[in-house]
Design a protein around this motif. Structure first.
Motif, PDB file in Angstrom:
ATOM      1  N   TYR A  31       0.838  -1.183   0.000  1.00 21.99           N
ATOM      2  CA  TYR A  31       0.000   0.000   0.000  1.00 21.99           C
ATOM      3  C   TYR A  31       0.879   1.241   0.000  1.00 21.99           C
ATOM      4  N   PHE A  95       7.423  -6.273   7.707  1.00 23.04           N
ATOM      5  CA  PHE A  95       8.605  -6.421   8.532  1.00 23.04           C
ATOM      6  C   PHE A  95       8.770  -7.878   8.938  1.00 23.04           C
ATOM      7  N   THR A  96       9.925  -8.216   9.472  1.00 22.56           N
ATOM      8  CA  THR A  96      10.218  -9.613   9.800  1.00 22.56           C
ATOM      9  C   THR A  96       9.238 -10.198  10.817  1.00 22.56           C
ATOM     10  N   SER A  97       8.710  -9.370  11.717  1.00 25.13           N
ATOM     11  CA  SER A  97       7.786  -9.864  12.743  1.00 25.13           C
ATOM     12  C   SER A  97       6.378 -10.083  12.189  1.00 25.13           C
ATOM     13  N   THR A  99       4.637  -7.597  11.031  1.00 29.06           N
ATOM     14  CA  THR A  99       4.003  -6.285  11.142  1.00 29.06           C
ATOM     15  C   THR A  99       4.329  -5.450   9.908  1.00 29.06           C
ATOM     16  N   TYR A 100       3.389  -4.583   9.547  1.00 36.45           N
ATOM     17  CA  TYR A 100       3.674  -3.639   8.476  1.00 36.45           C
ATOM     18  C   TYR A 100       4.504  -2.490   9.016  1.00 36.45           C
ATOM     19  N   LYS A 101       5.600  -2.240   8.331  1.00 39.20           N
ATOM     20  CA  LYS A 101       6.480  -1.127   8.678  1.00 39.20           C
ATOM     21  C   LYS A 101       6.222  -0.024   7.660  1.00 39.20           C
ATOM     22  N   TYR A 102       6.278   1.193   8.107  1.00 35.85           N
ATOM     23  CA  TYR A 102       5.957   2.320   7.246  1.00 35.85           C
ATOM     24  C   TYR A 102       7.187   3.192   7.057  1.00 35.85           C
TER      25      TYR A 102
ATOM     26  N   ASN B  31      -0.480  -2.953  17.102  1.00 34.70           N
ATOM     27  CA  ASN B  31       0.785  -2.283  16.788  1.00 34.70           C
ATOM     28  C   ASN B  31       0.822  -0.857  17.319  1.00 34.70           C
ATOM     29  N   TYR B  35       7.765   7.763  16.635  1.00 33.47           N
ATOM     30  CA  TYR B  35       8.547   8.457  15.618  1.00 33.47           C
ATOM     31  C   TYR B  35       9.069   9.767  16.194  1.00 33.47           C
ATOM     32  N   TYR B  50       4.623  -4.810  18.424  1.00 32.94           N
ATOM     33  CA  TYR B  50       3.537  -5.514  17.751  1.00 32.94           C
ATOM     34  C   TYR B  50       2.693  -6.350  18.717  1.00 32.94           C
ATOM     35  N   GLU B  56      10.453  -3.885  18.534  1.00 32.62           N
ATOM     36  CA  GLU B  56      11.443  -3.985  17.468  1.00 32.62           C
ATOM     37  C   GLU B  56      12.105  -2.627  17.319  1.00 32.62           C
TER      38      GLU B  56
END
Lengths: 114, 114
Positions: A31, A95-97, A99-102, B31, B35, B50, B56
């Motif tokens: 996305y 992300f590796t977990s 989860t979506y990383k932004y 999550n 930032y 998460y 993380e």
């Protein structure tokens, strides 16, 4: 590495169209988003596009996605003074977990002149 | 309406102090993110979580730690504040399962370290 780039400033006259551009690097992004930040506030989602789409229209907003060039744009028709804000482009990657990383761009400060 | 609240809007601390920034969300989101926002640099991810007790590192974790003891609460800790940590800090939350996985942001905490 991952990077999202935007120009820092844009100035337009009230009633004109604004076009804010963004380039991203991660071709696996699912996305892509546009967020708006008004003075003294956090970010709010303005619109988004799924990566298998080329275009999305939502009232005065048009989002164009060129996956080949990794280019995203936001067009605001009939720009109003209330549209003055900072606009952030963002991509999401897994992300590796799980989860979506932004990854957010630097933000474009839009100034609308009356 | 989703609400993400942050404990302070403005904070002034001295160099070397331990600083706690707290974030609470009321949407049962899995999550949560911290930032920092600096002019010309956009949003940079410090840490995210998460799940309860799970975290993380983001892109700039040095000098920060986090704690998530309850699902709704995510704390950012500056162990020994330094002047280069003067910045706007934004907390966000998102659902793991709900398309399009948008992030909901708090209003931000402007921290000044003198």
């Amino acid at each position: 590495g991952e990077d999202v780039e935007q120009s820092l400033f844009l100035s337009v006259r009230e009633g004109d169209s604004s076009v804010i551009n963004c380039t991203y690097t991660d071709s696996s992004s699912t996305y892509l988003y546009w967020y708006k930040q008004e003075p003294g506030a956090g970010l709010q989602l303005l619109t988004y596009i799924f990566s298998n789409m080329d275009m999305k229209q939502d009232q005065r907003l048009t989002v164009l996605l060129n996956k080949k060039d990794k280019h995203l744009s936001l067009r605001i028709a009939d720009t109003q003074t209330g549209d003055s804000a900072i606009y952030f482009c963002a991509e999401s990657t897994l992300f590796t977990s799980g989860t979506y990383k932004y990854i957010f761009g630097t933000g474009t400060r839009l100034k609308v002149l009356a | 309406d989703v609400k993400v609240t942050q404990s302070s809007r403005y904070l002034v601390k001295r160099t070397g102090e331990k600083v706690f920034l707290e974030c609470v969300q009321d949407m049962d989101h899995e999550n949560m993110f911290w930032y920092r926002q600096d002019p010309g640099l956009g949003l940079r991810l410090i840490y995210f979580s998460y799940d309860v007790k799970m975290k993380e590192k983001g892109d700039i974790p040095e000098g920060y730690s986090v704690s998530r003891e309850k699902k709704e609460r995510f704390s950012l800790i500056l162990e020994s504040a330094s002047t280069n940590q003067t910045s706007m800090y934004l907390c966000a939350s998102s659902s793991r399962d709900l398309y399009p996985y948008e992030q909901y942001f708090g209003p931000g905490t402007r921290l000044t370290v003198t």
